[in-house]
Write a protein that holds these residues in place. Structure first.
Motif, short mmCIF file in Angstrom:
data_model
loop_
_atom_site.label_atom_id
_atom_site.label_comp_id
_atom_site.label_asym_id
_atom_site.label_seq_id
_atom_site.Cartn_x
_atom_site.Cartn_y
_atom_site.Cartn_z
N ASP A 129 -17.86 -16.80 16.27
CA ASP A 129 -17.47 -16.22 14.98
C ASP A 129 -17.87 -14.76 14.88
O ASP A 129 -18.84 -14.33 15.48
N LEU A 130 -17.10 -14.04 14.09
CA LEU A 130 -17.48 -12.66 13.76
C LEU A 130 -17.84 -12.61 12.28
O LEU A 130 -17.20 -13.25 11.45
N TYR A 131 -18.88 -11.84 11.97
CA TYR A 131 -19.30 -11.61 10.59
C TYR A 131 -19.34 -10.11 10.33
O TYR A 131 -19.67 -9.33 11.21
N ILE A 132 -19.03 -9.75 9.11
CA ILE A 132 -19.30 -8.39 8.65
C ILE A 132 -20.49 -8.52 7.72
O ILE A 132 -20.38 -9.14 6.67
N GLY A 133 -21.62 -7.98 8.11
CA GLY A 133 -22.84 -8.17 7.32
C GLY A 133 -23.09 -9.65 7.17
O GLY A 133 -23.05 -10.40 8.14
N PRO A 134 -23.34 -10.13 5.94
CA PRO A 134 -23.64 -11.54 5.76
C PRO A 134 -22.39 -12.41 5.62
O PRO A 134 -22.50 -13.60 5.39
N ASN A 135 -21.22 -11.81 5.72
CA ASN A 135 -19.99 -12.54 5.40
C ASN A 135 -19.14 -12.88 6.62
O ASN A 135 -18.92 -12.03 7.49
N TYR A 136 -18.65 -14.11 6.60
CA TYR A 136 -17.77 -14.58 7.68
C TYR A 136 -16.47 -13.79 7.67
O TYR A 136 -15.86 -13.59 6.63
N TRP A 137 -16.08 -13.36 8.86
CA TRP A 137 -14.82 -12.63 8.99
C TRP A 137 -13.79 -13.52 9.67
O TRP A 137 -12.78 -13.91 9.06
N VAL A 138 -14.03 -13.92 10.91
CA VAL A 138 -12.99 -14.63 11.65
C VAL A 138 -13.62 -15.38 12.83
O VAL A 138 -14.71 -15.02 13.30
N THR A 139 -12.95 -16.44 13.24
CA THR A 139 -13.36 -17.14 14.45
C THR A 139 -12.50 -16.65 15.61
O THR A 139 -11.28 -16.58 15.48
N ILE A 140 -13.15 -16.30 16.69
CA ILE A 140 -12.39 -15.88 17.88
C ILE A 140 -12.41 -17.05 18.87
O ILE A 140 -13.47 -17.51 19.26
N ASP A 141 -11.22 -17.54 19.20
CA ASP A 141 -11.14 -18.61 20.18
C ASP A 141 -10.29 -18.07 21.34
O ASP A 141 -9.06 -18.09 21.28
N LEU A 142 -10.97 -17.58 22.37
CA LEU A 142 -10.24 -16.87 23.43
C LEU A 142 -9.38 -17.80 24.27
O LEU A 142 -8.43 -17.35 24.90
N ALA A 143 -9.67 -19.10 24.23
CA ALA A 143 -8.84 -20.04 24.98
C ALA A 143 -7.44 -20.11 24.37
O ALA A 143 -6.47 -20.45 25.03
N LYS A 144 -7.34 -19.77 23.09
CA LYS A 144 -6.03 -19.88 22.42
C LYS A 144 -5.26 -18.57 22.44
O LYS A 144 -4.20 -18.45 21.85
N ARG A 145 -5.82 -17.56 23.09
CA ARG A 145 -5.17 -16.25 23.10
C ARG A 145 -4.14 -16.17 24.22
O ARG A 145 -4.41 -16.59 25.34
N VAL A 146 -3.00 -15.60 23.88
CA VAL A 146 -2.01 -15.37 24.92
C VAL A 146 -2.42 -14.13 25.72
O VAL A 146 -2.55 -14.15 26.93
N ASN A 147 -2.67 -13.06 24.97
CA ASN A 147 -3.18 -11.85 25.63
C ASN A 147 -4.70 -11.88 25.50
O ASN A 147 -5.22 -11.84 24.40
N SER A 148 -5.38 -11.95 26.61
CA SER A 148 -6.82 -12.16 26.52
C SER A 148 -7.54 -10.95 25.94
O SER A 148 -8.67 -11.04 25.51
N ASP A 149 -6.87 -9.79 25.91
CA ASP A 149 -7.57 -8.63 25.35
C ASP A 149 -7.14 -8.34 23.92
O ASP A 149 -7.33 -7.26 23.41
#
Ligand SMILES: *[C@@H]1O[C@H](CO)[C@@H](O)[C@H](O)[C@H]1NC(C)=O
Ligand SMILES: *[C@@H]1O[C@H](CO)[C@@H](O)[C@H](O)[C@H]1NC(C)=O
Ligand SMILES: *[C@@H]1O[C@H](CO)[C@@H](O)[C@H](O)[C@H]1NC(C)=O
Ligand SMILES: *[C@@H]1O[C@H](CO)[C@@H](O)[C@H](O)[C@H]1NC(C)=O
Ligand SMILES: *[C@@H]1O[C@H](CO)[C@@H](O)[C@H](O)[C@H]1NC(C)=O
Ligand SMILES: *[C@@H]1O[C@H](CO)[C@@H](O)[C@H](O)[C@H]1NC(C)=O
Length: 887
Positions: A129-149
């Protein structure tokens, strides 16, 4: 139908001749940009300029203290720009954060790229997961990425001048990051009332595949390309005049998409599945065809068949942007974006570029900014690099920095730091001046370090401080006078184990005895000294009241074996302790009690807070900050808190085990126990009173129990009584003055009527409850019983006494086996304690003396039937009307 109220807003960006601004932007190229190439070794040409974009990347090493660096698989390197070939990964700690300097009041585009590139050779792309300060921003699931970058992007308005971007481990995989980019955006662009904008898509609608970003886009937005088969492209070779503040790149606006069938609506079909998201949409246009006098291009934008903009008609070679001002939603499967020509239009609709964002509300307040600055200052002063000391110090709660305690407020109030424990942290140098900026600090523990220099005077000016522990350092000089004064009026100051002058002769002008408690490191000595001071105090008080000296039990050191050990347990340790919650001891208050073993042998009772009781959960959380203090409260008549667990949603308090259950059960004979003898009852009352006296006079800050009652009096195998549940869940600590509490806590019937009506809490409320408890011990009557002549026990006792029928008052189970003078004495005491006016109540020390007298009477061995004519001199001021009635 194009009814006006359907229009969300038309943001017409009027063209102004402002070519100079664009030039100025060129001059200030990359101003305010932060471009970090994560994992780049600082020795390896940092900063460097990336050839394609001209962006100047530098190593991330000075923005983060944790993580390890690596490179992607060399075979894959050629496919990526340099900034995406190195990475930083975080095998240690749960939360790892970048700390960046930003400008409060500027909106930033924040972009995180995580390119896995099989750097670890395991071929398992991570998820985190990514957070900005104390707040949840987004979950990164690289297995589901088409473009890995592929990157994650958000537009966010920082609330202070520092910004934390955190990676959180959520499972077994290790978070990674390749680059972190921040781009300041011009004022009044991409703003919403309260949300941050998470990028969903940003498309340049063109047949070309060239991705445009910096330097063509001066804000370094990345414009992916997108084109659908039902469209046709139109374009110009002339330059589009860029003048609106969104500064969409010319190259993006020089081409546009129109429907291939000139009479059909323009429809956008890709990627329109955003269930539950609140969407913000930005549309960018420029007319690229020079229209004849008889030609008109005008169109209306529809979202799920509703008009969202008035008819639009972009001008030739001028940039033009519209956006939705309020969020739109998109029901599952019903997202439909269409652009239709108006009836007067002779040409089909056109669209150059679009951006979609999802609104995220960052609701969790960051810790008070001054506290954060002070903590960073202290951290830097002592060169501390603890793994947990990253990101926001207090929130989210589960990532509280080690050694800190914070207020637990609701999400909209910034938390404050209330305790700082840097004991045994290898600190050197002087006591950091930055500490004085923690203005809400109550507890400061700097013991067992190598601090040198003098004890600074600023500590005396920190109004909220209650405890300062400076033991075992190398401090010298004397204690500043203002600090001595504070320590005479409640502040606990521990300075033993330093090379400083402690005797009062150091301060010749002082009249009062120095009350600095010099404590040795051994817990035994600590207890001994506290005891001596405490008993001296009691003795003094006693003699001033003209009361006879009392014989007191020594304070227990039974908790000592665990004293030196760790007190915070993990959830898995609690599971093990209770053998997976095998044996329940009962359900009460906010949670369930389980039986358990500590270290395999010591029996403990584990109170596990159930998550369903959110009220209890909140209380517990709020008072966890006191747990360290309570762990140090030891008295033979108080049920010891042995430890606690605070891990995620799992909250537990671990108490010493009391094998004989609670007093109420014994009085009621619930488990078929034998009837408690009068002498036993008196002893139990004395034990309970001693426990309360200790809370009131032996602890600083004093502790008001707030919930003294028979179910909170527990009995051990020898029928010695201990008071349970002090300090946590229901009670709280008082400073020197009593405080007004907004919520009246306690149990109906035991509740002090004065506290009930004024909300003003003091130790006399406990005395009242103790009186009720004593009445219960004598009578074995329910505290409130509507079937009696009088519902409340005090009213009932007064009523029966007036009738003169005293034998009716005493518990019939005693079968007359008591000394009537002893009972009568106890009864009088109980009624005085339960006096509605707090001023008329005795204090707990007086209560103990009276109870002991009652014991002495009883030991005179003249057991007789209570003489119903014996006159009881009850406080005539007792007014039964003031007792709160049951609700
Ligand atoms: C851009 O627009 C302004 C004002 O409309 C005009 O003065 C200027 O000449 C235009 N520039 C170009 C390159 O068309
Ligand atoms: C964000 O908060 C605002 C007001 O506080 C509310 O109107 C809006 O619905 C919230 N948005 C989301 C996505 O929760
Ligand atoms: C949060 O706490 C503040 C002060 O304690 C209070 O004014 C506010 O109403 C609370 N907000 C919510 C949502 O509970
Ligand atoms: C404390 O805060 C004030 C104002 O915020 C600041 O000027 C001062 O430098 C700080 N002191 C220390 C020692 O950090
Ligand atoms: C203090 O410093 C000495 C020598 O540098 C070291 O041996 C000792 O462990 C330190 N003590 C503490 C409590 O950090
Ligand atoms: C501070 O932490 C140490 C262990 O790191 C602990 O022994 C001590 O009791 C703590 N002090 C306070 C005031 O909680």
């Amino acid at each position: 139908m194009e009814s006006p109220y359907m229009f969300l807003l038309v943001a017409l960006i009027l063209v102004s001749s402002n070519i100079h601004r664009v030039q100025a932007n060129r001059v200030q190229a990359q101003k305010g940009f932060i471009s970090l190439d994560c994992g780049l070794s600082p020795n390896e040409h940092s900063p460097y300029t990336e050839p394609v974009t001209g962006l100047k990347f530098s190593s991330d090493s000075s923005f983060i203290q944790s993580g390890k660096i690596d490179r992607i698989d060399p075979k894959l390197e050629s496919g990526y720009p340099k900034s995406k070939t190195t990475l930083r990964y975080f095998p240690d700690g749960i939360r790892n954060c970048y700390s960046l300097s930003v400008h409060q009041g500027t909106n930033y585009l924040i972009r995180v790229t995580s390119n896995y590139g099989n750097y670890d050779g395991l071929n398992i792309p991570p998820r985190f997961d990514l957070y900005i300060g104390p707040n949840y921003w987004v979950t990164i699931d690289l297995a589901k990425r088409v473009n890995s970058d592929k990157w994650e992007e958000i537009i966010h308005f920082p609330k202070s001048n520092s910004l934390d971007v955190c990676l959180l481990k959520t499972g077994t995989s290790t978070p990674i990051i390749s680059s972190l980019e921040l781009r300041p955006l011009p004022d009044n662009t991409y703003t919403t009332e309260s949300s941050s904008l998470k990028s969903i898509l940003r498309f340049d609608l063109t047949e070309s595949t060239k991705v445009i970003r910096y330097p063509n886009d001066i804000f370094d937005r990345i414009w992916d390309t997108h084109f659908e088969p039902q469209w046709t492209q139109i374009s110009t070779v002339l330059e589009v005049n860029i003048s609106n503040r969104y500064s969409v790149p010319k190259d993006v606006l020089m081409t546009a998409a129109i429907p291939a069938n000139a009479n059909a609506p323009f429809s956008f079909t890709k990627n329109l599945e955003f269930p539950n998201d609140k969407l913000y949409m930005y549309f960018h246009f420029a007319e690229v065809q020079a229209l004849q006098a008889n030609q008109i291009r005008a169109f209306t934008i529809f979202w799920n068949r509703k008009t969202i903009f008035r008819p639009l008609s972009p001008m030739y070679l001028k940039d033009y942007t519209v956006f939705t001002y309020t969020p739109s939603s998109c029901e599952v499967g019903k997202c439909l974006l269409e652009i239709k020509r108006t009836q007067t239009s002779t040409l089909p609709p056109l669209l150059s570029a679009i951006e979609f964002f999802a609104a995220i509300n960052f609701t969790e307040s960051e810790t008070n900014e001054d506290d954060v600055i002070a903590m960073k200052n202290i951290k830097a002063t002592y060169g501390l690099s603890r793994i947990s000391w990253q990101g926001d110090p207090c929130v989210p709660r589960q990532f509280l920095w080690d050694g800190l305690g914070c207020t637990d407020t609701n999400v909209s109030t910034p938390p404050r730091i209330t305790s700082l424990n840097l004991s045994s942290s290898g600190l050197t140098g002087s006591i950091a001046p930055g500490i004085q900026n923690l203005t809400n600090l109550q507890n400061l523990d700097l013991s067992n370090n190598n601090l040198t220099g003098k004890v600074p005077e600023f500590l005396a000016n920190m109004k909220s401080l209650l405890v300062i522990d400076l033991r075992n350092n190398k401090l010298d000089g004397s204690i500043p006078n203002p600090l001595r004064d504070r320590s005479n009026t409640g502040l606990q100051l521990f300075v033993d184990g330093n090379g400083m002058c402690l005797s009062s002769s150091c301060v010749p002008d002082k009249k009062f005895p120095v009350m600095i408690v010099a404590l040795a490191s051994s817990a035994l000595l600590v207890v001994a000294v506290v005891l001596i001071l405490f008993f001296m105090y009691i003795k003094k008080k006693r003699s001033s009241l003209g009361l006879p000296p009392m014989r007191v039990k020594s304070t227990s050191i039974s908790g000592q074996s665990i004293e030196t050990q760790r007190r915070r347990f993990t959830y898995s340790e609690v599971v093990e302790m209770t053998k997976n919650f095998q044996k329940t001891l009962g359900e009460e208050g906010f949670g369930i009690m389980y039986h358990g073993y500590l270290n395999g042998s010591e029996q403990v009772a584990v109170k596990f807070l159930s998550q369903s009781s959110s009220q209890g959960y909140k209380h517990f959380k709020a008072e966890l900050q006191y747990v360290e203090l309570l762990l140090r409260v030891h008295h033979v008549n108080l049920v010891s808190l042995v430890g606690y667990c605070d891990e995620g949603d799992h909250l537990a308090l671990i108490y010493e085990c009391m094998s004989n259950g609670d007093l109420k059960d014994h009085l009621s004979g619930k488990h078929g126990q034998s009837v408690l003898k009068w002498s036993t009852r008196l002893r139990i009352a004395v034990d309970a009173a001693l426990g309360l006296e200790y809370l009131h006079y032996g602890c600083r800050p004093l502790i008001v129990h707030r919930d003294v009652k028979s179910t909170n009096i527990l009995l051990d195998d020898q029928f010695m009584a201990k008071i349970a549940d002090f300090g946590l869940s229901r009670s709280f600590l008082l400073g020197e003055e009593s405080q007004a509490s907004t919520v009246v806590a306690g149990t109906l019937g035991y509740l002090d009527p004065e506290y009930y009506s004024t909300c003003r809490l003091s130790e006399t409320s406990d005395v009242y409850s103790f009186g009720i408890l004593l009445l219960e011990i004598i009578t074995n009557q329910p505290v409130i019983d509507h079937a009696r002549e009088k519902a409340h026990i005090t009213e009932w006792v007064a009523f029966v006494l007036k009738e003169g029928d005293i034998s009716r008052i005493v518990d019939p189970n005693l079968h007359g086996e008591y000394n009537s003078r002893s009972v009568s004495r106890a009864l009088q005491l109980a009624m005085i304690c339960a006096n509605p006016s707090s001023e008329k109540r005795p204090n707990m020390s007086q209560v103990i003396t009276e109870l002991k007298e009652s014991i002495t009477e009883n030991s005179m061995k003249c057991i007789d039937k209570m003489d119903s004519n014996s006159s009881l001199e009850l406080s005539s001021s007792f007014d039964t009307k003031v007792v709160p009635s049951a609700r």
